[in-house]
Design an enzyme around this catalytic site. Structure first.
Site, PDB file in Angstrom:
ATOM      1  N   GLU A 230     -72.650 -40.944 -88.843  1.00  0.00           N
ATOM      2  CA  GLU A 230     -72.978 -40.061 -87.711  1.00  0.00           C
ATOM      3  C   GLU A 230     -74.347 -39.414 -87.882  1.00  0.00           C
ATOM      4  O   GLU A 230     -74.650 -38.851 -88.940  1.00  0.00           O
ATOM      5  CB  GLU A 230     -71.906 -38.971 -87.549  1.00  0.00           C
TER       6      GLU A 230
ATOM      7  N   ASP B  51     -58.415 -39.039 -87.257  1.00  0.00           N
ATOM      8  CA  ASP B  51     -59.051 -38.169 -88.246  1.00  0.00           C
ATOM      9  C   ASP B  51     -57.985 -37.409 -89.023  1.00  0.00           C
ATOM     10  O   ASP B  51     -57.072 -36.824 -88.417  1.00  0.00           O
ATOM     11  CB  ASP B  51     -59.933 -37.119 -87.545  1.00  0.00           C
TER      12      ASP B  51
ATOM     13  N   GLU C  42     -63.659 -37.352 -93.789  1.00  0.00           N
ATOM     14  CA  GLU C  42     -65.079 -37.047 -93.933  1.00  0.00           C
ATOM     15  C   GLU C  42     -65.444 -36.961 -95.406  1.00  0.00           C
ATOM     16  O   GLU C  42     -64.786 -36.236 -96.173  1.00  0.00           O
ATOM     17  CB  GLU C  42     -65.420 -35.741 -93.194  1.00  0.00           C
TER      18      GLU C  42
ATOM     19  N   ASP D 252     -60.709 -35.640 -84.442  1.00  0.00           N
ATOM     20  CA  ASP D 252     -60.433 -34.198 -84.453  1.00  0.00           C
ATOM     21  C   ASP D 252     -61.334 -33.453 -83.468  1.00  0.00           C
ATOM     22  O   ASP D 252     -61.132 -32.255 -83.226  1.00  0.00           O
ATOM     23  CB  ASP D 252     -60.527 -33.613 -85.878  1.00  0.00           C
ATOM     24  N   SER D 253     -62.291 -34.162 -82.837  1.00  0.00           N
ATOM     25  CA  SER D 253     -63.060 -33.557 -81.741  1.00  0.00           C
ATOM     26  C   SER D 253     -62.132 -33.124 -80.611  1.00  0.00           C
ATOM     27  O   SER D 253     -62.536 -32.333 -79.764  1.00  0.00           O
ATOM     28  CB  SER D 253     -64.105 -34.548 -81.209  1.00  0.00           C
TER      29      SER D 253
ATOM     30  N   LYS E 109     -59.124 -41.742 -90.882  1.00  0.00           N
ATOM     31  CA  LYS E 109     -60.533 -41.461 -91.142  1.00  0.00           C
ATOM     32  C   LYS E 109     -60.606 -40.130 -91.862  1.00  0.00           C
ATOM     33  O   LYS E 109     -59.880 -39.193 -91.522  1.00  0.00           O
ATOM     34  CB  LYS E 109     -61.315 -41.416 -89.828  1.00  0.00           C
TER      35      LYS E 109
HETATM   36  N1  LIG Z   1     -67.614 -33.641 -77.321  1.00  0.00           N
HETATM   37  C1  LIG Z   1     -67.909 -33.918 -78.587  1.00  0.00           C
HETATM   38  N2  LIG Z   1     -68.723 -34.964 -78.853  1.00  0.00           N
HETATM   39  C2  LIG Z   1     -69.049 -35.274 -80.133  1.00  0.00           C
HETATM   40  O1  LIG Z   1     -69.773 -36.271 -80.359  1.00  0.00           O
HETATM   41  C3  LIG Z   1     -68.524 -34.467 -81.180  1.00  0.00           C
HETATM   42  C4  LIG Z   1     -67.677 -33.388 -80.839  1.00  0.00           C
HETATM   43  N3  LIG Z   1     -67.400 -33.129 -79.545  1.00  0.00           N
HETATM   44  N4  LIG Z   1     -67.124 -32.600 -81.782  1.00  0.00           N
HETATM   45  C5  LIG Z   1     -67.183 -33.018 -83.162  1.00  0.00           C
HETATM   46  C6  LIG Z   1     -68.479 -33.606 -83.442  1.00  0.00           C
HETATM   47  C7  LIG Z   1     -69.625 -32.645 -83.352  1.00  0.00           C
HETATM   48  N5  LIG Z   1     -70.703 -33.496 -82.958  1.00  0.00           N
HETATM   49  C8  LIG Z   1     -71.993 -33.093 -82.740  1.00  0.00           C
HETATM   50  C9  LIG Z   1     -72.236 -31.895 -82.107  1.00  0.00           C
HETATM   51  C10 LIG Z   1     -73.511 -31.445 -81.902  1.00  0.00           C
HETATM   52  C11 LIG Z   1     -74.588 -32.207 -82.337  1.00  0.00           C
HETATM   53  C12 LIG Z   1     -75.968 -31.669 -82.106  1.00  0.00           C
HETATM   54  O2  LIG Z   1     -76.140 -30.542 -81.754  1.00  0.00           O
HETATM   55  N6  LIG Z   1     -76.998 -32.455 -82.319  1.00  0.00           N
HETATM   56  C13 LIG Z   1     -78.346 -32.083 -82.085  1.00  0.00           C
HETATM   57  C14 LIG Z   1     -79.182 -32.550 -83.264  1.00  0.00           C
HETATM   58  C15 LIG Z   1     -79.882 -31.416 -83.928  1.00  0.00           C
HETATM   59  C16 LIG Z   1     -80.850 -31.942 -85.000  1.00  0.00           C
HETATM   60  O3  LIG Z   1     -81.914 -32.447 -84.602  1.00  0.00           O
HETATM   61  O4  LIG Z   1     -80.525 -31.847 -86.202  1.00  0.00           O
HETATM   62  C17 LIG Z   1     -78.859 -32.776 -80.816  1.00  0.00           C
HETATM   63  O5  LIG Z   1     -79.775 -32.229 -80.209  1.00  0.00           O
HETATM   64  O6  LIG Z   1     -78.312 -33.838 -80.465  1.00  0.00           O
HETATM   65  C18 LIG Z   1     -74.360 -33.410 -82.972  1.00  0.00           C
HETATM   66  C19 LIG Z   1     -73.049 -33.856 -83.158  1.00  0.00           C
HETATM   67  C20 LIG Z   1     -70.240 -34.850 -82.805  1.00  0.00           C
HETATM   68  N7  LIG Z   1     -68.846 -34.681 -82.524  1.00  0.00           N
HETATM   69  C1  LIG Z   2     -67.184 -38.238 -83.154  1.00  0.00           C
HETATM   70  C2  LIG Z   2     -66.106 -39.045 -83.798  1.00  0.00           C
HETATM   71  C3  LIG Z   2     -66.642 -40.048 -84.730  1.00  0.00           C
HETATM   72  C4  LIG Z   2     -65.131 -38.136 -84.491  1.00  0.00           C
HETATM   73  O1  LIG Z   2     -65.082 -37.977 -85.674  1.00  0.00           O
HETATM   74  C5  LIG Z   2     -64.265 -37.332 -83.615  1.00  0.00           C
HETATM   75  O2  LIG Z   2     -64.122 -37.646 -82.424  1.00  0.00           O
HETATM   76  O3  LIG Z   2     -63.676 -36.382 -84.138  1.00  0.00           O
HETATM   77 MG   LIG Z   3     -64.017 -36.215 -86.222  1.00  0.00          MG
END
Ligand SMILES: Nc1nc(=O)c2c([nH]1)NC[C@@H]1CN(c3ccc(C(=O)N[C@@H](CCC(=O)O)C(=O)O)cc3)CN21
Ligand SMILES: CC(C)C(=O)C(=O)O
Ligand SMILES: [Mg+2]
Length: 296
Positions: A191, A92, A124, A53-54, A122
């Site tokens: 994740e 998803d 959540e 769903d991303s 999948k």
């Molecule tokens: N392009 C894209 N990639 C992805 O992996 C993804 C999506 N979209 N959309 C749905 C989710 C959202 N995701 C995400 C988005 C942001 C972070 C993030 O901001 N992480 C911070 C961690 C912050 C902390 O320390 O708690 C980082 O700095 O990586 C993590 C997963 C993973 N998924």
């Molecule tokens: C980041 C992956 C695992 C996902 O759930 C997505 O692409 O939506």
């Molecule tokens: Mg997803």
């Protein structure tokens, strides 16, 4: 098949995935959201292609994943399933398509199979989703449970934040994984959980774990395709767990800029990109043209 496709592979089944897991060979998973991204992931040998769903964010420009609907997901699923010949496919269940009841979830899972051409779904959640996982599994649709950072719940968990960092958080991740497994989940996606915690969860389970931002000890890995191919504008935020292996955006922009320049210079199209007409036909045409008055 395209020119870069390798020799055709056997279809990946749940049995194939099981045997990879038993051999200790990591399972490679990549997202796709349309025909070309599905085709290239399959041709590159991914064992699993996930219609995540991303795609709400990376293919539709939405703020987060919560906006995409079941009908929209199905359009993308159909495009991907037309392209994928060998890899196992899963999608998803989008927010709103499975949380109300196990019955609602079963109906959505069936649509993913019948209308989307998917082999598995999948969703959540862990412990609280156990009855739902059980129900979908019982009708013969494999379920992968997505635990740890669950993006559909970003507003209740306070954003896209790492999970399982505290003792209670880590215990919750383990209990979610165990509950999903006991309910029949054939895999668990973890994740954004510290690698040590994901490793312990992986050791405790008898089904594969697929990690994203959760270290190398998981039974497999998944990334979002546009992230790892660098198919996004420079400066866009990417989570820390993303490794970018290519510069698709840069290459596309370079090519498009060159095309534009050649259009402006009349360097494109060259004679090789056009269709010839015989001298005789052209001469006769010019004669006819001279007799037609053209207003300008
Ligand atoms: N392009 C894209 N990639 C992805 O992996 C993804 C999506 N979209 N959309 C749905 C989710 C959202 N995701 C995400 C988005 C942001 C972070 C993030 O901001 N992480 C911070 C961690 C912050 C902390 O320390 O708690 C980082 O700095 O990586 C993590 C997963 C993973 N998924
Ligand atoms: C980041 C992956 C695992 C996902 O759930 C997505 O692409 O939506
Ligand atoms: Mg997803």
């Amino acid at each position: 098949m395209g020119k870069s496709d390798g020799p055709s592979r056997k279809k990946v089944t749940t049995q194939t995935l099981r045997s990879l897991y038993e051999k200790g060979e990591p399972i490679s998973v990549l997202t796709a959201h349309d025909f070309p991204s599905g085709h290239v992931a399959d041709a590159a040998g991914m064992e699993i292609v996930l219609v995540g769903d991303s795609l709400a964010m990376v293919a539709m420009g939405m703020e987060d994943t919560n906006e995409v609907t079941m009908d929209e997901m199905l359009v993308h699923c159909r495009s991907v399933s037309r392209a994928v010949k060998s890899a196992f496919t899963m999608a998803d269940l989008p927010m709103g398509s499975y949380e109300c009841s196990p019955e609602q979830a079963v109906q959505s899972a069936i649509r993913m199979v019948k209308e989307g051409g998917m082999k598995a779904v999948k969703l959540e959640g862990g412990q609280e989703m156990a009855p739902t996982i059980q129900k979908i599994t019982q009708i013969g649709i494999p379920v992968i449970a997505h635990i740890g950072l669950t993006p559909q719940r970003q507003h209740s968990i306070g954003g896209f934040r790492v999970q399982g960092k505290s003792v209670t958080g880590a215990v919750k991740v383990l209990q979610d994984a165990l509950a999903a497994q006991e309910a029949g989940a054939f895999m668990v996606l973890i994740e954004a959980v510290p690698p040590e915690v994901a490793a312990i969860v992986t050791q405790k389970l008898r089904v594969p774990t697929i990690g994203i931002g959760s270290g190398a000890e998981c039974s497999g890995q998944v990334l979002v395709q546009v992230d790892m191919t660098g198919n996004f504008p420079p400066g866009r935020f990417t989570p820390k767990f993303v490794k970018t292996y290519a510069d698709v955006w840069g290459e596309a922009q370079r090519g498009i800029e060159e095309y534009r320049r050649e259009v402006k210079d009349r360097a494109f199209p060259s004679p090789g990109h056009t269709y010839p007409i015989s001298k005789e036909a052209l001469a006769e045409f010019q004669g006819v043209v001279d007799d037609i008055s053209v207003k300008k």
